[in-house]
Write an enzyme that holds these catalytic residues in place. Structure first.
Site, PDB file in Angstrom:
ATOM      1  N   GLY A  11       0.830  -1.215   0.000  1.00 17.44           N
ATOM      2  CA  GLY A  11       0.000   0.000   0.000  1.00 17.44           C
ATOM      3  C   GLY A  11       0.851   1.246   0.000  1.00 17.44           C
ATOM      4  O   GLY A  11       0.559   2.226   0.672  1.00 17.44           O
ATOM      5  N   ARG A  14       0.123   5.398  -1.872  1.00 17.64           N
ATOM      6  CA  ARG A  14      -0.586   6.570  -1.323  1.00 17.64           C
ATOM      7  C   ARG A  14      -0.448   6.604   0.196  1.00 17.64           C
ATOM      8  O   ARG A  14      -0.031   5.632   0.817  1.00 17.64           O
ATOM      9  CB  ARG A  14      -2.075   6.473  -1.662  1.00 17.64           C
ATOM     10  CG  ARG A  14      -2.369   6.615  -3.121  1.00 17.64           C
ATOM     11  CD  ARG A  14      -3.860   6.617  -3.394  1.00 17.64           C
ATOM     12  NE  ARG A  14      -4.426   5.282  -3.449  1.00 17.64           N
ATOM     13  CZ  ARG A  14      -5.525   4.902  -2.795  1.00 17.64           C
ATOM     14  NH1 ARG A  14      -6.167   5.742  -2.028  1.00 17.64           N
ATOM     15  NH2 ARG A  14      -5.987   3.678  -2.922  1.00 17.64           N
ATOM     16  N   VAL A  63      -2.612  -8.013  -2.160  1.00 17.92           N
ATOM     17  CA  VAL A  63      -2.131  -8.752  -0.987  1.00 17.92           C
ATOM     18  C   VAL A  63      -3.126  -9.814  -0.514  1.00 17.92           C
ATOM     19  O   VAL A  63      -2.760 -10.725   0.233  1.00 17.92           O
ATOM     20  CB  VAL A  63      -1.748  -7.813   0.185  1.00 17.92           C
ATOM     21  CG1 VAL A  63      -0.589  -6.914  -0.172  1.00 17.92           C
ATOM     22  CG2 VAL A  63      -2.950  -7.015   0.693  1.00 17.92           C
ATOM     23  N   SER A 141      -4.819  -0.316  13.974  1.00 18.17           N
ATOM     24  CA  SER A 141      -5.590   0.930  14.099  1.00 18.17           C
ATOM     25  C   SER A 141      -6.131   1.014  15.520  1.00 18.17           C
ATOM     26  O   SER A 141      -6.327  -0.023  16.181  1.00 18.17           O
ATOM     27  CB  SER A 141      -6.766   0.898  13.119  1.00 18.17           C
ATOM     28  OG  SER A 141      -7.711   1.896  13.456  1.00 18.17           O
ATOM     29  N   TYR A 154     -13.793  -3.743   9.785  1.00 15.68           N
ATOM     30  CA  TYR A 154     -12.464  -3.107   9.880  1.00 15.68           C
ATOM     31  C   TYR A 154     -11.843  -3.331  11.266  1.00 15.68           C
ATOM     32  O   TYR A 154     -10.671  -3.704  11.382  1.00 15.68           O
ATOM     33  CB  TYR A 154     -12.638  -1.618   9.585  1.00 15.68           C
ATOM     34  CG  TYR A 154     -11.358  -0.811   9.553  1.00 15.68           C
ATOM     35  CD1 TYR A 154     -10.531  -0.839   8.446  1.00 15.68           C
ATOM     36  CD2 TYR A 154     -10.999  -0.005  10.629  1.00 15.68           C
ATOM     37  CE1 TYR A 154      -9.359  -0.082   8.403  1.00 15.68           C
ATOM     38  CE2 TYR A 154      -9.847   0.755  10.601  1.00 15.68           C
ATOM     39  CZ  TYR A 154      -9.021   0.714   9.485  1.00 15.68           C
ATOM     40  OH  TYR A 154      -7.877   1.469   9.461  1.00 15.68           O
ATOM     41  N   LYS A 158      -8.398  -5.260  12.277  1.00 13.12           N
ATOM     42  CA  LYS A 158      -7.287  -4.570  12.940  1.00 13.12           C
ATOM     43  C   LYS A 158      -6.974  -5.178  14.308  1.00 13.12           C
ATOM     44  O   LYS A 158      -5.823  -5.145  14.757  1.00 13.12           O
ATOM     45  CB  LYS A 158      -7.606  -3.072  13.056  1.00 13.12           C
ATOM     46  CG  LYS A 158      -7.673  -2.365  11.695  1.00 13.12           C
ATOM     47  CD  LYS A 158      -6.360  -2.483  10.924  1.00 13.12           C
ATOM     48  CE  LYS A 158      -6.356  -1.734   9.616  1.00 13.12           C
ATOM     49  NZ  LYS A 158      -5.067  -1.837   8.907  1.00 13.12           N
TER      50      LYS A 158
HETATM   51  P1  NDP Z   1      -5.123   4.916   1.665  1.00  9.11           P
HETATM   52  O1  NDP Z   1      -6.545   4.604   1.353  1.00  9.11           O
HETATM   53  O2  NDP Z   1      -4.626   6.293   1.518  1.00  9.11           O
HETATM   54  O3  NDP Z   1      -4.160   3.946   0.818  1.00  9.11           O
HETATM   55  C1  NDP Z   1      -4.392   2.575   0.813  1.00  9.11           C
HETATM   56  C2  NDP Z   1      -3.219   1.876   0.182  1.00  9.11           C
HETATM   57  O4  NDP Z   1      -3.460   0.452   0.242  1.00  9.11           O
HETATM   58  C3  NDP Z   1      -3.045   2.214  -1.294  1.00  9.11           C
HETATM   59  O5  NDP Z   1      -1.663   2.265  -1.575  1.00  9.11           O
HETATM   60  C4  NDP Z   1      -3.693   1.028  -2.016  1.00  9.11           C
HETATM   61  O6  NDP Z   1      -3.137   0.787  -3.301  1.00  9.11           O
HETATM   62  C5  NDP Z   1      -3.335  -0.101  -1.064  1.00  9.11           C
HETATM   63  N1  NDP Z   1      -4.196  -1.268  -1.185  1.00  9.11           N
HETATM   64  C6  NDP Z   1      -5.537  -1.345  -0.993  1.00  9.11           C
HETATM   65  N2  NDP Z   1      -5.982  -2.596  -1.212  1.00  9.11           N
HETATM   66  C7  NDP Z   1      -4.889  -3.335  -1.558  1.00  9.11           C
HETATM   67  C8  NDP Z   1      -4.679  -4.682  -1.925  1.00  9.11           C
HETATM   68  N3  NDP Z   1      -5.691  -5.569  -1.966  1.00  9.11           N
HETATM   69  N4  NDP Z   1      -3.427  -5.101  -2.221  1.00  9.11           N
HETATM   70  C9  NDP Z   1      -2.381  -4.226  -2.189  1.00  9.11           C
HETATM   71  N5  NDP Z   1      -2.519  -2.930  -1.851  1.00  9.11           N
HETATM   72  C10 NDP Z   1      -3.753  -2.497  -1.554  1.00  9.11           C
HETATM   73  O7  NDP Z   1      -4.921   4.357   3.148  1.00  9.11           O
HETATM   74  P2  NDP Z   1      -4.103   4.984   4.397  1.00  9.11           P
HETATM   75  O8  NDP Z   1      -2.772   5.405   3.979  1.00  9.11           O
HETATM   76  O9  NDP Z   1      -4.998   5.901   5.106  1.00  9.11           O
HETATM   77  O10 NDP Z   1      -3.994   3.677   5.323  1.00  9.11           O
HETATM   78  C11 NDP Z   1      -2.862   2.830   5.331  1.00  9.11           C
HETATM   79  C12 NDP Z   1      -3.029   1.809   6.448  1.00  9.11           C
HETATM   80  O11 NDP Z   1      -3.174   2.487   7.698  1.00  9.11           O
HETATM   81  C13 NDP Z   1      -4.284   0.954   6.307  1.00  9.11           C
HETATM   82  O12 NDP Z   1      -4.002  -0.360   6.739  1.00  9.11           O
HETATM   83  C14 NDP Z   1      -5.263   1.625   7.238  1.00  9.11           C
HETATM   84  O13 NDP Z   1      -6.245   0.723   7.685  1.00  9.11           O
HETATM   85  C15 NDP Z   1      -4.343   2.062   8.347  1.00  9.11           C
HETATM   86  N6  NDP Z   1      -4.870   3.129   9.149  1.00  9.11           N
HETATM   87  C16 NDP Z   1      -5.164   4.356   8.580  1.00  9.11           C
HETATM   88  C17 NDP Z   1      -5.662   5.369   9.373  1.00  9.11           C
HETATM   89  C18 NDP Z   1      -5.987   6.709   8.812  1.00  9.11           C
HETATM   90  O14 NDP Z   1      -6.539   7.525   9.579  1.00  9.11           O
HETATM   91  N7  NDP Z   1      -5.686   7.020   7.580  1.00  9.11           N
HETATM   92  C19 NDP Z   1      -5.920   5.164  10.811  1.00  9.11           C
HETATM   93  C20 NDP Z   1      -5.560   3.863  11.294  1.00  9.11           C
HETATM   94  C21 NDP Z   1      -5.057   2.901  10.492  1.00  9.11           C
HETATM   95  P3  NDP Z   1      -3.705   1.520  -4.651  1.00  9.11           P
HETATM   96  O15 NDP Z   1      -3.275   2.972  -4.544  1.00  9.11           O
HETATM   97  O16 NDP Z   1      -3.023   0.819  -5.758  1.00  9.11           O
HETATM   98  O17 NDP Z   1      -5.180   1.373  -4.632  1.00  9.11           O
END
Ligand code: NDP
Length: 244
Positions: A11, A14, A63, A141, A154, A158
């Protein structure tokens, strides 16, 4: 410093994963940037990582699919010569109250967030055992610690990450592999875009602001570094005090 280490970050196209990949690259780690569908964004991260003078490559891998993870990890080992650090960050949400949540909303989130981490660890397991070294960082999380209405899927994924992290920490401690979880609160990314201006959400956070992806990346860099070698099986909150 992470000089000469190779890190795999899921991931990483982004948000938090991108910040982690770039932080590691500034610390001179080579980075394997894993994305799911967003090649354009992944290529931007790749370009920026390469500008720090490290080896970097982007890989498309869902993944949730064990065989795709296996092929990707094999390719990364061939390209970089090994793996030292694995960050399981890829995650999705499908928020709904349970009455409206259908089976696929539940299983899609579990398959990506929890099984995705299992898949990647499983595929790196022998590499870490052989090396007698490894740092595994799983992004959980605060929802996994406290639960959250509208996030049964979710939160379960987590909380599962925490059990997974502690069990892996115990299994691999004898091989000098550390496995820890990070539990962020609200962090400014695409995932939380809709909450950004919500005064009532900011008011629940003692520090009265959302976190920045770079702040989570700093913690990940600490857990990836040898300076944290005596920390394993730990869950560290980074949430402005939200879940204390
Ligand atoms: P974003 O939605 O900004 O980014 C998600 C990322 O995960 C992207 O790079 C996306 O790739 C990738 N992704 C999604 N599905 C898959 C998959 N099946 N296989 C491979 N890659 C995948 O998320 P955040 O940066 O906000 O979150 C990152 C992590 O942090 C997550 O696990 C989230 O649950 C956790 N988190 C986030 C919080 C927040 O407030 N933002 C709070 C607590 C935890 P692509 O760009 O190609 O779609």
């Amino acid at each position: 410093m992470l000089k000469g280490k190779t890190a795999v970050i899921t991931g990483a196209s982004r948000g938090i994963g991108k910040a982690i990949a770039l932080k590691f690259a500034t610390q001179k780690a080579n980075v394997a940037i894993i994305y799911c569908g967003n090649k354009e964004k992944a290529d931007e991260v790749l370009k920026e990582a390469l500008s720090f003078g490290v080896n970097a490559k982007a890989y498309k891998c869902n993944v949730a699919d064990l065989s795709e993870c296996g092929d990707t990890i094999k390719q990364i080992i061939a390209d970089f010569g090994g793996i030292d650090i694995l960050v399981n960050n890829a995650g999705i949400t499908r928020d709904k109250l349970m009455l409206q949540m259908d089976e696929s909303d539940f299983s899609d989130v579990i398959d990506t967030n929890l099984k995705g981490a299992f898949n990647m660890i499983k595929c790196c397991y022998k590499e870490f055992m052989k090396k007698r070294y490894g740092k595994i960082i799983n992004i959980s999380s605060v929802a996994g610690l406290s639960g959250n209405a509208g996030q049964t899927n979710y939160s379960a994924s987590k909380s599962g990450i925490i059990g997974l992290s502690k069990s892996v920490a115990k299994e691999l401690a004898g091989r000098n592999v550390c496995c820890n979880a990070i539990a962020p609160g609200f962090v400014e990314t695409d995932m939380t875009e809709k909450f950004k201006e919500h005064e009532e959400i900011l008011n629940t956070i003692p520090l009265k602001r959302m976190g920045k992806p770079e702040e989570v990346a700093n913690l990940a860099a600490f857990l990836a570094d040898d300076i944290s070698d005596y920390i394993t099986g730990e869950v560290i909150r980074i949430d402005g005090g939200l879940a204390m």
